[in-house]
Scaffold this motif. Structure first.
Motif: not given
Ligand code: ZN
Length: 433
Positions: A181, A184, A239, A316-317
């Motif tokens: 993504h 992130e 994203r 991820h974040s």
């Molecule tokens: Zn993510």
């Protein structure tokens, strides 16, 4: 249909040629579940009122959304109360990048690859690529640069492979990847820090030497390089990847959610992804119909068929979770879920000891929400990974995706503590009991 498709592409190119999307005056707000209104009902109301709302996070207790002033007025007209996370998102974004240095690759005297100041700011994609080249050059005897292929816009999906005394390709694989993504940003910084600790500690630190002798490491910081570049040139909150929607959908929207595009349980749960090309979680028209995913899952397949996968982590974040399989079904528990939960608890404890930050652990769907075509499910159920996690890094909603650069280093250090614990435990015989 064809014309619309071309117009969509032309539109995206016009944006790519310079116009940076401004978030000045935007607010990011958290709307909590209210007495007679669940988060899913609130989400329905928001989506019905605000087209293609930029949802940042969602749990059982609250939903976080990024809103322009007029969208905020629409939210207020619903009578929903909220807490403000970013008072002015444009200002937070400017703050986030205030220390970003000049292009590293263009400096005559490049910073050494282990210079700790690398972790004091975010960086351009080209600089990350140079950093990896320098990393390999610093440890040429037990590392090589690798790639899973090229992105939709033709960028190299580069990574590094390194090994210990057994030589390359012998021991079971540890596979880490970040930036699926695009927004992130913390994920690439963290995997770089972990990689540096392992390579620089090999031969000098006994524990690290043991890790590198026991496993073959493959680290890919950017599964979605096009999206990441787009967050730096045009839209900080992008994203997905940058692939146009399939012509058959008649949509001018751009991008697939690469973490809803894995070719496994892609269609298993209608709530696990979106079929709308304009949605942030658009799954694509078919499993693995993004070049980024084709490269990534083929790489997993190859590791499965050769060395086998000991540990897989998709970084991820944000929201601080250690998520185990599975994402596609909230009541299906994998045979080693107990082990994954105990491991999650031990890793979360190690992370907590560094700076008092708590990570929640458990099966992905049950503790978060359904996700189909999802990385850990593929790695575990198709790739045969003994251990598979998706880790959502800091924070828990203070800054979200726009994490200030002064929190990069501590975020990475606490994950290093967590990974040392995980790498110590993955082969412990007590899991057999
Ligand atoms: Zn993510």
């Amino acid at each position: 249909m064809k014309l619309l498709h071309l117009l969509g592409l032309a539109g995206s190119l016009a944006v790519a040629n310079g116009d940076r999307i401004s978030y000045d005056g935007y607010k990011v707000v958290r709307v909590g579940a209210q007495r007679d209104l669940s988060v899913s009902k609130i989400q329905e109301q928001i989506q019905a009122t605000i087209t293609h709302v930029d949802e940042w996070e969602r749990s059982d207790t609250e939903i976080t959304v990024n809103l322009s002033p007029s969208q905020l007025a629409a939210l207020e007209s619903l009578g929903l109360s909220y807490e403000t996370m970013h008072e002015d998102l444009g200002r937070s974004i400017a703050y986030e990048s205030r220390n970003t240095p000049q292009r590293r690759g263009e400096n005559e005297k490049r910073q050494a690859v282990d210079d700790p100041s690398w972790f004091e700011s975010y960086h351009a994609w080209e600089d990350h690529k140079t950093w990896f080249e320098d990393l390999h050059a610093a440890y040429p005897n037990n590392s090589e640069l690798v790639s899973t292929g090229t992105s939709y816009q033709g960028r190299d999906q580069f990574g590094i492979h390194f090994w210990g005394s057994a030589g390359p390709g012998v021991q079971p694989a540890v596979l880490w990847h970040g930036t699926v993504h695009a927004r992130e940003w913390i994920s690439a910084m963290v995997v770089e820090y972990l990689t540096l600790q392992l390579l620089s500690g090999y031969g000098s630190n006994q524990e690290v030497t043991g890790f590198v002798n026991s496993y073959d490491f493959y680290v890919f910081p950017f599964v979605n390089p096009d999206g990441f570049v787009h967050t730096q040139t045009t839209d900080r909150l992008w994203r997905k990847n940058r692939q146009p929607a399939p012509c058959s959908t008649n949509s001018t929207c751009i991008g697939r959610d690469v973490n809803r595009n894995w070719p496994w349980m892609w269609d298993a749960n209608p709530n696990g992804a979106s079929t709308d090309p304009c949605s942030q979680t658009y799954k694509g028209a078919a499993p693995a119909d993004s070049p980024e995913m084709k490269g990534m899952h083929s790489f997993v397949d190859t590791l499965r068929d050769t060395q086998g996968i000991k540990l897989f982590i998709d970084w991820h974040s944000y929201s601080q979770y250690l998520l185990a399989p599975v994402g596609y079904n909230c009541t299906h528990y994998v045979p080693t879920l107990g082990q994954h939960i105990v491991m999650g608890r031990e890793v979360a404890r190690s992370i907590y000891r560094v700076d008092g930050v708590q990570f929640v652990f458990g099966p992905s769907c049950a503790v978060l929400y359904p996700s189909t075509g999802y990385s850990v499910d593929y790695a575990y159920e198709v790739g045969g990974a003994q251990w598979a996690y998706l880790i959502e890094l800091r924070d828990q909603g203070q800054y979200g995706f726009v994490l200030p650069p002064e929190l990069i280093l501590i975020s990475a250090q606490e994950q290093w503590a967590g990974m040392r614990t995980m790498l110590r435990l993955v082969d412990q015989p007590f899991w057999e009991d």
